[in-house]
Design an enzyme around this catalytic site. Structure first.
Site, PDB file in Angstrom:
ATOM      1  CE  LYS A 154     -77.778  20.608  27.923  1.00 41.93           C
ATOM      2  NZ  LYS A 154     -78.297  21.832  28.553  1.00 41.93           N
ATOM      3  CD  GLU A 229     -66.744  13.744  37.879  1.00 38.03           C
ATOM      4  OE1 GLU A 229     -67.160  13.428  39.012  1.00 38.03           O
ATOM      5  OE2 GLU A 229     -65.565  13.605  37.530  1.00 38.03           O
ATOM      6  CB  CYS A 263     -71.372  17.612  43.269  1.00 30.58           C
ATOM      7  SG  CYS A 263     -69.801  18.268  42.731  1.00 30.58           S
ATOM      8  CD  GLU A 354     -76.883  16.178  45.117  1.00 36.13           C
ATOM      9  OE1 GLU A 354     -77.566  15.837  44.132  1.00 36.13           O
ATOM     10  OE2 GLU A 354     -75.672  16.458  45.037  1.00 36.13           O
TER      11      GLU A 354
HETATM   12  P1  NAD Z   1     -79.452  17.926  35.813  1.00 40.99           P
HETATM   13  O1  NAD Z   1     -79.136  16.488  35.785  1.00 40.99           O
HETATM   14  O2  NAD Z   1     -80.877  18.321  35.902  1.00 40.99           O
HETATM   15  O3  NAD Z   1     -78.878  18.653  34.518  1.00 40.99           O
HETATM   16  C1  NAD Z   1     -77.525  18.604  34.167  1.00 40.99           C
HETATM   17  C2  NAD Z   1     -77.367  18.860  32.697  1.00 40.99           C
HETATM   18  O4  NAD Z   1     -78.012  17.801  31.980  1.00 40.99           O
HETATM   19  C3  NAD Z   1     -78.034  20.150  32.215  1.00 40.99           C
HETATM   20  O5  NAD Z   1     -77.211  20.756  31.222  1.00 40.99           O
HETATM   21  C4  NAD Z   1     -79.325  19.638  31.598  1.00 40.99           C
HETATM   22  O6  NAD Z   1     -79.828  20.494  30.583  1.00 40.99           O
HETATM   23  C5  NAD Z   1     -78.865  18.322  30.985  1.00 40.99           C
HETATM   24  N1  NAD Z   1     -79.934  17.359  30.727  1.00 40.99           N
HETATM   25  C6  NAD Z   1     -81.168  17.307  31.282  1.00 40.99           C
HETATM   26  N2  NAD Z   1     -81.877  16.284  30.744  1.00 40.99           N
HETATM   27  C7  NAD Z   1     -81.063  15.671  29.858  1.00 40.99           C
HETATM   28  C8  NAD Z   1     -81.204  14.543  28.993  1.00 40.99           C
HETATM   29  N3  NAD Z   1     -82.337  13.840  28.946  1.00 40.99           N
HETATM   30  N4  NAD Z   1     -80.155  14.188  28.227  1.00 40.99           N
HETATM   31  C9  NAD Z   1     -78.989  14.873  28.266  1.00 40.99           C
HETATM   32  N5  NAD Z   1     -78.801  15.956  29.054  1.00 40.99           N
HETATM   33  C10 NAD Z   1     -79.825  16.349  29.840  1.00 40.99           C
HETATM   34  O7  NAD Z   1     -78.602  18.528  37.021  1.00 40.99           O
HETATM   35  P2  NAD Z   1     -78.611  20.012  37.564  1.00 40.99           P
HETATM   36  O8  NAD Z   1     -79.853  20.213  38.348  1.00 40.99           O
HETATM   37  O9  NAD Z   1     -78.294  20.957  36.459  1.00 40.99           O
HETATM   38  O10 NAD Z   1     -77.329  19.984  38.508  1.00 40.99           O
HETATM   39  C11 NAD Z   1     -77.374  19.554  39.827  1.00 40.99           C
HETATM   40  C12 NAD Z   1     -76.834  18.156  39.972  1.00 40.99           C
HETATM   41  O11 NAD Z   1     -75.518  18.068  39.425  1.00 40.99           O
HETATM   42  C13 NAD Z   1     -76.689  17.732  41.416  1.00 40.99           C
HETATM   43  O12 NAD Z   1     -77.151  16.430  41.591  1.00 40.99           O
HETATM   44  C14 NAD Z   1     -75.186  17.793  41.650  1.00 40.99           C
HETATM   45  O13 NAD Z   1     -74.723  16.986  42.690  1.00 40.99           O
HETATM   46  C15 NAD Z   1     -74.661  17.381  40.334  1.00 40.99           C
HETATM   47  N6  NAD Z   1     -73.263  17.826  40.166  1.00 40.99           N
HETATM   48  C16 NAD Z   1     -72.263  16.893  40.195  1.00 40.99           C
HETATM   49  C17 NAD Z   1     -70.929  17.300  40.082  1.00 40.99           C
HETATM   50  C18 NAD Z   1     -69.797  16.327  40.130  1.00 40.99           C
HETATM   51  O14 NAD Z   1     -68.701  16.686  39.678  1.00 40.99           O
HETATM   52  N7  NAD Z   1     -69.952  15.124  40.642  1.00 40.99           N
HETATM   53  C19 NAD Z   1     -70.636  18.642  39.935  1.00 40.99           C
HETATM   54  C20 NAD Z   1     -71.681  19.545  39.917  1.00 40.99           C
HETATM   55  C21 NAD Z   1     -72.996  19.116  40.019  1.00 40.99           C
END
Ligand code: NAD
Length: 451
Positions: A154, A229, A263, A354
């Site tokens: 997804k 992650e 991240c 963050e």
């Molecule tokens: P997010 O948590 O809002 O969304 C991430 C994914 O989760 C999206 O595909 C979203 O549609 C899905 N999602 C949302 N609600 C959900 C639910 N209830 N159940 C299952 N899936 C759901 O994050 P974002 O805003 O898309 O990304 C930014 C964040 O990601 C930042 O905090 C960043 O640090 C983190 N990030 C971490 C890494 C890593 O490898 N550690 C890498 C990239 C980004």
């Protein structure tokens, strides 16, 4: 059927409407994955390896197209987007080596032969964010497929286009239908269904710590393994004995890469007090020279933020903060935000949360012990850098900082050959590196009685 309008972050213009899958459509995709998985797992290892190498070749042939899509939906500079698309092919090639190397063991026992096998989970659900839509997806799907799992992926609502294209390319490369399926959809619908669906046997989630915690809780309720992650607030620690010119030159790339939506962004710059002012004098011209602008220009180093909402969120952190200096950004259409360097105090919101934008909080420290304590003064533990000419200090500080990936005299975090992941609120489990395919298997032990 509902849809999401993908916007070009550089202009704010609509690119395309993408239909969002329902729970029923997600279930249908999982059912197809279940049907396809057994035959995929039973393929000769060399055949699965060949299929992944072929997938890598097809991705290589489409690097330009994938990079252009990434520019369009995520606003990444074209040079980064090319790197990302090529990286997907490299990750596939790397894990194409795994099927033939997932060796089990034979354990000495009395009265028979005892053997362990690495068996795939079955169907793996992968949920990815919008900041690096292609690469993060590949970190999950390449080793998962190599280990004999089927994958349902997804993408984030704002960036589904590259992932959807990768889904097409997998079929073009000859992967059997159902082995790798991309399902664009809303997190609380498709993502949550991955968590609750009994046939999705493992979940990989990359995203915010808030949502990751909910996903982990959902998986715990079903005893479903999950890799997380999550977010970061990584420290860039500069000691007085460092090559200050080199450290200063690296600052923009360490935090403004991908407009800080990384991240691993070193969003806290910790500088030894005795060189604090001198170091900032070196950083200022490097920030001014950081090229922010048209993502299609090959010399651009930073594009826009992903959305108006993200830009406003970042702006809310900078409002009222003690800004030391800023770089430049285009005015007008698009979701732009200039690289910003802020003088912060310990415990300030901008120094602990963050921001996920091109903003770095600078703080002084007194000595090695203080530097380690300050670096660890966060709920996160993903990445970080240590700049020093003293090897012993580099070793001591890297041992003391609670982060999953660190670099000394560098700001690099990701190599697909080395393990990647966070400590504390930055995550659970590791991706990449030589063991990642094994993480997508369960160990089975079988005792064969000889009499
Ligand atoms: P997010 O948590 O809002 O969304 C991430 C994914 O989760 C999206 O595909 C979203 O549609 C899905 N999602 C949302 N609600 C959900 C639910 N209830 N159940 C299952 N899936 C759901 O994050 P974002 O805003 O898309 O990304 C930014 C964040 O990601 C930042 O905090 C960043 O640090 C983190 N990030 C971490 C890494 C890593 O490898 N550690 C890498 C990239 C980004």
């Amino acid at each position: 059927m509902s849809a999401f309008t993908v916007l070009n972050p550089a202009t704010g213009a609509a690119v395309r409407d993408v239909a969002l899958a329902s729970v029923e459509e997600t279930d249908a995709a999982v059912a197809r994955a279940v049907r396809a998985q057994r035959a995929w797992a039973e393929l000769a290892p060399v055949a699965r390896a060949d299929a992944l190498r072929n997938f890598a070749r097809v991705v290589e042939d489409h690097v330009e197209e994938l990079a252009q899509l990434e520019v369009l939906e995520a606003g990444h500079p074209i040079s980064s987007a090319w790197w990302e698309a090529s990286h997907v092919a490299q990750v596939l090639n790397y894990y194409a080596g795994a099927p033939e190397r997932l060796v089990g063991s034979q354990i000495p026992v009395a009265g028979g032969l005892d053997v362990t096998y690495h068996e795939p989970y079955g169907v793996v659900g992968i949920i990815v964010p919008w900041n690096f839509p292609m690469t993060i997806a590949a970190w999950g799907f390449a080793p998962a497929l190599a280990a004999g799992n089927a994958v349902v992926l997804k993408p984030a609502e704002m960036t589904p286009l590259t992932a959807m294209r990768l889904g097409d390319l997998a079929l073009e490369a000859g992967l059997p239908d159902g082995v790798f399926t991309v399902i664009p959809g809303a997190g609380p619908v498709v993502g949550e269904r991955f968590v609750t669906h009994p046939d999705v046997r493992k979940v990989v989630f990359t995203g915010s710590t808030r949502v990751g915690t909910e996903v982990a809780a959902g998986c715990a309720g079903q005893l479903k393994p999950v890799t997380l992650e999550l977010g970061g607030k990584s420290a860039n620690i500069v000691f007085a004995d460092a090559d200050l010119e080199a450290a200063a030159a690296a600052v923009p790339g360490s935090v403004f890469d991908n407009a800080g939506q990384d991240c691993c962004a070193r969003s806290r710059l910790l500088v030894e007090r005795s060189v604090f002012d001198r170091f900032l004098e070196l950083v200022e011209p490097a920030v001014a020279a950081w090229r922010v602008g048209d993502p299609n220009d090959e010399s651009t180093e930073m594009g826009p933020l992903i959305s108006a909402g993200q830009r406003d969120r970042v702006a809310s952190y900078v409002e009222g903060a003690n800004v030391a200096f800023r770089g430049s950004a285009p005015e007008g259409e698009g979701f732009w935000f200039a690289p910003t360097v802020v003088l912060a105090g310990r415990g300030d919101r901008i120094a602990t949360e963050e921001v996920f934008g091109p903003v770095v909080a600078v703080l002084p420290f007194d000595d090695e012990v203080d530097a380690i304590a300050l670096a660890n003064d966060t709920v996160y533990g993903l990445a970080g850098s240590i700049w020093t000419r003293d090897l012993g200090r580099g070793i001591r500080v890297s041992r003391g900082v609670q982060s999953g990936v660190l670099s000394v005299n560098s700001h690099s975090s990701v190599r697909y050959t080395t393990p990647f992941g966070g400590m504390k609120a930055s995550g659970l489990g590791r991706e990449l590196g030589p063991d990642a395919a094994e993480h997508f298997t369960q160990t089975k032990n079988v005792f064969y009685a000889t009499s």
